[in-house]
Scaffold this motif. Structure first.
Motif, PDB file in Angstrom:
ATOM      1  N   MET A  78       0.833  -1.212   0.000  1.00 31.56           N
ATOM      2  CA  MET A  78       0.000   0.000   0.000  1.00 31.56           C
ATOM      3  C   MET A  78       0.866   1.261   0.000  1.00 31.56           C
ATOM      4  O   MET A  78       0.522   2.272  -0.614  1.00 31.56           O
ATOM      5  N   ARG A  79       2.006   1.178   0.681  1.00 33.63           N
ATOM      6  CA  ARG A  79       2.911   2.317   0.781  1.00 33.63           C
ATOM      7  C   ARG A  79       3.846   2.430  -0.427  1.00 33.63           C
ATOM      8  O   ARG A  79       4.629   3.381  -0.521  1.00 33.63           O
ATOM      9  N   GLY A  80       3.801   1.434  -1.310  1.00 33.18           N
ATOM     10  CA  GLY A  80       4.666   1.443  -2.480  1.00 33.18           C
ATOM     11  C   GLY A  80       6.084   0.969  -2.204  1.00 33.18           C
ATOM     12  O   GLY A  80       6.993   1.206  -3.012  1.00 33.18           O
ATOM     13  N   ASP A  81       6.289   0.259  -1.082  1.00 31.72           N
ATOM     14  CA  ASP A  81       7.633  -0.174  -0.708  1.00 31.72           C
ATOM     15  C   ASP A  81       7.967  -1.590  -1.168  1.00 31.72           C
ATOM     16  O   ASP A  81       9.130  -1.998  -1.084  1.00 31.72           O
ATOM     17  N   VAL A  82       6.969  -2.341  -1.602  1.00 36.34           N
ATOM     18  CA  VAL A  82       7.215  -3.692  -2.076  1.00 36.34           C
ATOM     19  C   VAL A  82       6.254  -3.979  -3.219  1.00 36.34           C
ATOM     20  O   VAL A  82       5.127  -3.472  -3.241  1.00 36.34           O
ATOM     21  N   ASP A  83       6.716  -4.768  -4.172  1.00 37.23           N
ATOM     22  CA  ASP A  83       5.902  -5.091  -5.337  1.00 37.23           C
ATOM     23  C   ASP A  83       4.871  -6.157  -4.983  1.00 37.23           C
ATOM     24  O   ASP A  83       5.134  -7.061  -4.177  1.00 37.23           O
ATOM     25  N   LEU A  84       3.712  -6.075  -5.598  1.00 35.98           N
ATOM     26  CA  LEU A  84       2.649  -7.043  -5.314  1.00 35.98           C
ATOM     27  C   LEU A  84       3.046  -8.462  -5.677  1.00 35.98           C
ATOM     28  O   LEU A  84       2.549  -9.424  -5.071  1.00 35.98           O
ATOM     29  N   THR A  85       3.939  -8.631  -6.654  1.00 37.56           N
ATOM     30  CA  THR A  85       4.383  -9.982  -6.989  1.00 37.56           C
ATOM     31  C   THR A  85       5.131 -10.615  -5.820  1.00 37.56           C
ATOM     32  O   THR A  85       5.048 -11.832  -5.606  1.00 37.56           O
ATOM     33  N   GLU A  86       5.853  -9.799  -5.058  1.00 38.05           N
ATOM     34  CA  GLU A  86       6.565 -10.339  -3.899  1.00 38.05           C
ATOM     35  C   GLU A  86       5.611 -10.626  -2.748  1.00 38.05           C
ATOM     36  O   GLU A  86       5.818 -11.584  -1.986  1.00 38.05           O
TER      37      GLU A  86
END
Length: 359
Positions: free
Chosen positions: A281-289
């Motif tokens: 949500m914060r843009g710190d990790v990709d949804l694929t991960e």
């Protein structure tokens, strides 16, 4: 025999890992000078291993006393702390006695806290018999009991003299308990070691079969990572906080649901997925991960969402009392890519409500 060391200066100690250590009490206590050994265990572990261990210790000419409590997270209480203290005083146990914690994380935490406080500190060793305690709670010196208002809120940092991990004990571990331990295993990959996370993905079947060589490799790597982190930050002022991935949400789940109804590892598993989703949500990790994390956790039959009867208000109420909070502000460990994590304290109640009311 695989041997690791937790490097803490005068408080340094070894971690031994081998199937069958419990059958070799001469080795177990070769480094312990105490002539009086008090074994603390529970009603599940004691019928399996206590007589064997006590008999071998007695054969070395040492006095052995036993203290057995009921099994379960709900037993990690101030009442049992007082019960054990009373037993020690009645023996009596002197300052040169040594406590042996024979069991899972509850026994290790409780026995360690007793050891830290009895006569201002006596020796203790960890003999963990569950996967969760072997890869996590037996190493690092965190000891505590629970309180109805929060998990592990009353305790001390107190290092053992040694940790003896007998991987053969996992053969008697209930499937649910084994799965719960895998949550802490997966945690190490998420926060510290992408290669280890990938190794776990590639060895799911052999881990679930409890292949001996696979388990030895896995447990040794977890202990190695934790020993490295603890050596850098014994009292959780910096990098050690990363070991709490999933725990802020997980502890809230345990407290709200009643200690023991959700196993610690189950709550941490759900908490890690929630933390990963918050990071996305914060843009710190990709949804694929986030998907990779969720899939690996689910592969070991662990929950990837919190209880359906918990809303954001329930989580936040517990998390505001969490011991990791600073100046009454909640802090969270969030993955920033598999193999890396960070601590953040700028999460708004609005963001948590948006996240948790759909978890």
């Amino acid at each position: 025999m695989p041997t690791l060391h937790v490097d803490l200066g005068e408080r340094s100690y070894p971690i031994y890992i081998q199937a069958g250590i419990l059958s070799d009490a001469g080795f177990l206590f070769s480094e312990i000078r105490a002539k009086h050994i008090i074994i603390i265990s529970n009603t599940v572990v004691s019928p399996l291993y206590l007589d064997t261990l006590a008999g071998r210790v007695q054969a070395l000419g040492k006095r052995v006393d036993r203290i057995v409590i009921a099994d379960g997270e709900q037993e990690k209480t101030l009442a049992n702390f007082e019960y054990i203290m009373s037993k020690l005083l009645a023996m009596p146990a002197s300052r040169d006695a040594c406590i042996v914690a024979l069991g899972g994380g509850v026994i290790g935490d409780l026995a360690g806290f007793v050891s830290a406080c009895y006569q201002r500190g006596i020796d203790f060793v960890q003999v963990p018999t569950t996967l969760l305690s072997q890869v996590d709670s037996s190493v690092g010196g965190k000891t505590a009991v629970n309180h109805p208002l929060g998990k592990n809120m009353i305790g001390a940092f107190y290092q053992p003299k040694a940790v003896y991990i007998d991987t053969a004990t996992l053969s008697t571990l209930a499937p649910r308990e084994f799965a719960a331990g895998m949550a802490e295993v997966i945690k190490y990959g998420i926060i510290y070691d992408l290669a280890f996370f990938t190794w776990l993905e590639n060895n799911i079947d052999s881990i679930k079969r409890k292949d001996s060589d696979t388990l030895n490799t896995m447990i040794a790597r977890c202990c190695e990572i934790k020993a490295t982190i603890v050596a850098q930050d014994e009292r959780e002022q910096n990098i050690r906080a990363l070991l709490n991935l999933g725990h802020t949400f997980g502890h809230a789940i345990e407290a709200e649901q009643g200690f023991g109804n959700w196993l610690h590892g189950e709550a941490v598993a759900a908490g890690m997925v929630i933390a990963a989703r918050l990071s996305a949500m914060r843009g710190d990790v990709d949804l694929t991960e986030v998907t990779r994390i969720s899939q690996l956790i689910a592969a070991f039959d662990l929950p990837i969402a919190g209880p359906g009867n918990m809303n954001a208000a329930a989580y936040i109420s517990h998390m505001q009392r969490d011991k990791k909070a600073v100046n009454n502000a909640m802090r969270f460990v969030l993955p920033i890519g598999i193999g890396k994590a960070k601590v953040v304290g700028d999460v708004s109640s609005e963001a948590l409500t948006e996240l948790l009311d759909v978890s």
